[in-house]
Design a protein around this motif. Sequence first.
Motif, PDB file in Angstrom:
ATOM      1  N   PRO A   1       0.834  -1.205   0.000  1.00 13.50           N
ATOM      2  CA  PRO A   1       0.000   0.000   0.000  1.00 13.50           C
ATOM      3  C   PRO A   1       0.868   1.255   0.000  1.00 13.50           C
ATOM      4  CG  PRO A   1      -0.451  -1.390   1.922  1.00 13.50           C
ATOM      5  CD  PRO A   1       0.759  -1.923   1.245  1.00 13.50           C
ATOM      6  N   THR A   2       0.212   2.372  -0.201  1.00 12.29           N
ATOM      7  CA  THR A   2       0.879   3.649   0.028  1.00 12.29           C
ATOM      8  C   THR A   2       0.333   4.233   1.324  1.00 12.29           C
ATOM      9  OG1 THR A   2      -0.765   4.863  -1.272  1.00 12.29           O
ATOM     10  CG2 THR A   2       1.252   4.165  -2.409  1.00 12.29           C
ATOM     11  N   LEU A   3       1.211   4.924   2.036  1.00  9.60           N
ATOM     12  CA  LEU A   3       0.831   5.644   3.245  1.00  9.60           C
ATOM     13  C   LEU A   3       0.951   7.128   2.939  1.00  9.60           C
ATOM     14  CD1 LEU A   3       0.174   5.800   6.310  1.00  9.60           C
ATOM     15  CD2 LEU A   3       2.656   5.787   6.695  1.00  9.60           C
TER      16      LEU A   3
ATOM     17  N   ALA B   1       2.141  -2.878   5.151  1.00  8.38           N
ATOM     18  CA  ALA B   1       1.158  -2.521   6.174  1.00  8.38           C
ATOM     19  C   ALA B   1       0.278  -3.716   6.496  1.00  8.38           C
ATOM     20  CB  ALA B   1       0.299  -1.358   5.694  1.00  8.38           C
ATOM     21  N   THR B   2      -0.246  -3.714   7.702  1.00 13.22           N
ATOM     22  CA  THR B   2      -1.172  -4.762   8.106  1.00 13.22           C
ATOM     23  C   THR B   2      -2.436  -4.145   8.677  1.00 13.22           C
ATOM     24  OG1 THR B   2      -0.205  -4.956  10.325  1.00 13.22           O
ATOM     25  CG2 THR B   2       0.708  -6.375   8.582  1.00 13.22           C
ATOM     26  N   TYR B   3      -3.511  -4.910   8.578  1.00 16.56           N
ATOM     27  CA  TYR B   3      -4.832  -4.474   9.008  1.00 16.56           C
ATOM     28  C   TYR B   3      -5.326  -5.423  10.093  1.00 16.56           C
ATOM     29  CZ  TYR B   3      -9.940  -3.727   8.449  1.00 16.56           C
ATOM     30  OH  TYR B   3     -11.277  -3.487   8.645  1.00 16.56           O
TER      31      TYR B   3
ATOM     32  N   LEU C   1      -7.264  -1.296  13.883  1.00 15.18           N
ATOM     33  CA  LEU C   1      -5.933  -0.712  13.748  1.00 15.18           C
ATOM     34  C   LEU C   1      -5.283  -1.149  12.447  1.00 15.18           C
ATOM     35  CD1 LEU C   1      -4.475  -1.516  17.300  1.00 15.18           C
ATOM     36  CD2 LEU C   1      -5.267   0.717  16.489  1.00 15.18           C
ATOM     37  N   ALA C   2      -4.412  -0.312  11.943  1.00 14.49           N
ATOM     38  CA  ALA C   2      -3.480  -0.677  10.881  1.00 14.49           C
ATOM     39  C   ALA C   2      -2.097  -0.368  11.432  1.00 14.49           C
ATOM     40  CB  ALA C   2      -3.755   0.108   9.610  1.00 14.49           C
ATOM     41  N   ARG C   3      -1.112  -1.117  10.966  1.00 13.16           N
ATOM     42  CA  ARG C   3       0.252  -0.936  11.449  1.00 13.16           C
ATOM     43  C   ARG C   3       1.235  -0.892  10.283  1.00 13.16           C
ATOM     44  NH1 ARG C   3      -2.267  -4.568  14.850  1.00 13.16           N
ATOM     45  NH2 ARG C   3      -2.257  -4.043  17.070  1.00 13.16           N
ATOM     46  N   VAL C   4       2.245  -0.046  10.445  1.00 14.36           N
ATOM     47  CA  VAL C   4       3.333   0.080   9.485  1.00 14.36           C
ATOM     48  C   VAL C   4       4.618   0.074  10.287  1.00 14.36           C
ATOM     49  CG1 VAL C   4       4.439   1.606   7.802  1.00 14.36           C
ATOM     50  CG2 VAL C   4       1.932   1.442   7.880  1.00 14.36           C
TER      51      VAL C   4
END
Length: 133
Positions: free
Chosen positions: A22-24, A40-42, A48-51
């Motif tokens: 993905p793009t952040l 990234a994770t969902y 929550l999402a984490r990077v």
Amino acid sequence: MTIALHAPAPDFLAFWQEYHLPTLTTPRPDGTPHVVPVGATYDPEGRLARVIANKASRKVANVLAAPAGAPVALCQVAGRRWATLEGIAHVRTDTASIEEAIRRYTERYGRTPSPNPDRVCIEIELRRAMGRV
């Protein structure tokens, strides 16, 4: 199409488990958008999402510049399928948060990232989801 955060459809969840980068998008201090590709994770249960990131990166600096949290978006696209997660980002430096982010990254991407003593976790409290998958 808006996605209900409390009950995302199985195809939306599956799309966030597939291998995509993905793009952040984070806001720079001057308000302009900074967009970079990330792993990234969902976490739908935690909303929550984490990077994982290096603490010296521009994206981390952008989040830290917003003491109450930075409004951000994660977006991924594959052909006609796309999904966006929006929320408020915070930088987490505690070991438990970083280890959880690494565990989820390893699960999604099938590889453990190299050790990095400067690693932090950008944790996004999700407020909105949309997409067409």
